[in-house]
Design an enzyme around this catalytic site. Structure first.
Site, short mmCIF file in Angstrom:
data_model
loop_
_atom_site.label_atom_id
_atom_site.label_comp_id
_atom_site.label_asym_id
_atom_site.label_seq_id
_atom_site.Cartn_x
_atom_site.Cartn_y
_atom_site.Cartn_z
N HIS A 28 11.67 51.59 57.01
CA HIS A 28 12.09 50.86 58.22
C HIS A 28 11.43 49.49 58.34
CE1 HIS A 28 14.57 53.92 60.19
NE2 HIS A 28 13.75 54.82 59.64
N ASP A 63 28.73 44.05 61.73
CA ASP A 63 27.94 45.25 61.44
C ASP A 63 27.53 45.21 59.98
OD1 ASP A 63 27.81 48.29 60.54
OD2 ASP A 63 27.38 48.18 62.68
N GLU A 79 22.03 47.68 63.76
CA GLU A 79 22.32 46.65 62.76
C GLU A 79 23.57 45.87 63.12
OE1 GLU A 79 24.03 50.58 61.17
OE2 GLU A 79 22.30 49.90 62.34
N ASN A 94 17.38 51.50 54.92
CA ASN A 94 16.20 52.05 55.60
C ASN A 94 15.67 53.29 54.88
OD1 ASN A 94 15.73 50.25 57.71
ND2 ASN A 94 17.24 51.22 59.05
N ASP A 133 13.48 46.22 59.13
CA ASP A 133 13.19 45.28 60.23
C ASP A 133 13.13 43.84 59.72
OD1 ASP A 133 13.11 47.37 61.99
OD2 ASP A 133 10.91 47.47 62.11
#
Length: 338
Positions: A232, A219, A262, A227, A236
């Site tokens: 975002h 994680d 994530e 973000n 990405d």
């Protein structure tokens, strides 16, 4: 010479024959070879629209009324009869009416009288109006030709549609394969998605349960803050970079997938606890030392669980998730089972 009685009998027979011909035909004719005259019945004239007995009683009258295109075949049929190659003269041809139009006739004749030397001297014939019959035959041929043309066109269209259908089916199959691939692939990272990872590993799980293996959950730390701060789109791009960052440290048989958000999951076949922890530490260092777009720094937390004989896949993932929860308490850490 024939006696008067015999001549009378012949005239009676001839009269009977002419009556029969007149019944079954539309007009009768008689050709006298000695005089060259051709006598025709009144019905023969009426059939063609002429006044009875209004035409010269000669062979030329007959020849001039035959359609030019039918003349050769008609003469050939007559010659076959004269040469003894046919039992009677029989021909179908077009004949000109008084109004100038042509109608189809069927003409049949044979010699009915011979001289003392056996030479034929008189021929008796009958015409039958077969114009409607020929028209029906021609209409049938046109209809048949039309049906055959339609059939060829239909076969061609079926062939074209079959090819088009085959092309469509191929395109659909290709699209289906692509859809299946896309359905099993995470659209962002190109890794297997969670569902497809479960499918693949479930197929291999019981087959490989006698060999050591491990599940690793990764994680990314504080990814929500990335973000929020950078947007975002940047987030990405960071997720897209993770597979390329980790793959150099993985073997071909190792299975990496995006678990969601994530979070990533890794299955390590033929790997014991020591090697799984060692690889996870290497991945943690690689991630921590990397610099991403906009000079972003990322770390990750790892939870490692080892597969035991008789374990279900869900049980191993749950234990790895418990280890990950403990690692998230400190961040940038690898935690294995006690």
């Amino acid at each position: 010479m024939k006696s008067d009685a015999e001549l009378e009998r012949l005239r009676s027979v001839e009269s009977t024959l002419q009556l029969a011909l007149d019944i079954v035909s539309d007009g009768i004719w008689e050709w006298d070879r000695l005089t060259g005259t051709v006598k025709r019945s009144a019905r023969w004239y009426l059939m063609l629209g002429y006044e009875p007995f209004s035409l010269p009683e000669t062979v030329d009258t007959w020849l001039n009324l035959i359609h030019p295109d039918d003349h050769p075949a008609t003469m050939a049929a007559m010659q076959r009869y004269l040469d003894g190659e046919a039992s009677l003269f029989s021909a179908r041809y077009r004949f000109r009416r008084a109004d100038g139009h042509y109608i189809w006739l069927h003409d049949q004749a044979r010699f009915v009288e011979y001289d003392q030397h056996g030479e034929p001297i008189r021929m008796l014939g009958a015409h039958q109006d077969i114009h409607r019959q020929v028209q029906a035959e021609e209409e049938q041929r046109r209809h048949q030709a039309h049906l055959e043309r339609l059939n060829r066109e239909l076969e061609q269209k079926v062939e074209e549609r079959t090819r088009a259908l085959a092309d469509t089916n191929a395109a659909l199959a290709q699209q289906l394969a692509l859809s299946r691939e896309q359905a099993g692939t995470d659209y962002l990272t190109g890794l297997y998605n969670r569902r497809h990872f479960d499918q693949i590993l479930s197929q291999r799980w019981h087959r490989d349960e006698q060999h050591p293996s491990a599940i690793v959950l990764l994680d990314l730390d504080y990814f929500k803050a990335v973000n929020d701060r950078h947007g975002h789109q940047t987030g990405d791009r960071l997720l897209q970079a993770i597979p390329e960052l980790l793959r150099p440290h993985l073997r071909r048989q190792d299975l990496l997938a995006r678990w969601g958000g994530e979070e990533f999951i890794l299955w390590l076949p033929d790997t014991d606890a020591t090697d799984a922890l060692r690889l996870s530490e290497r991945l943690r260092h690689t991630l921590a030392e990397a610099r991403f777009c906009e000079d972003i720094h990322l770390t990750g937390s790892f939870g490692v669980a080892v597969c035991r004989p008789g374990d279900l896949l869900e049980q191993v993932i749950q234990r790895a998730d418990a280890c990950l929860y403990r690692a998230k308490g400190e961040r940038n850490k690898v935690v294995g089972e006690d």
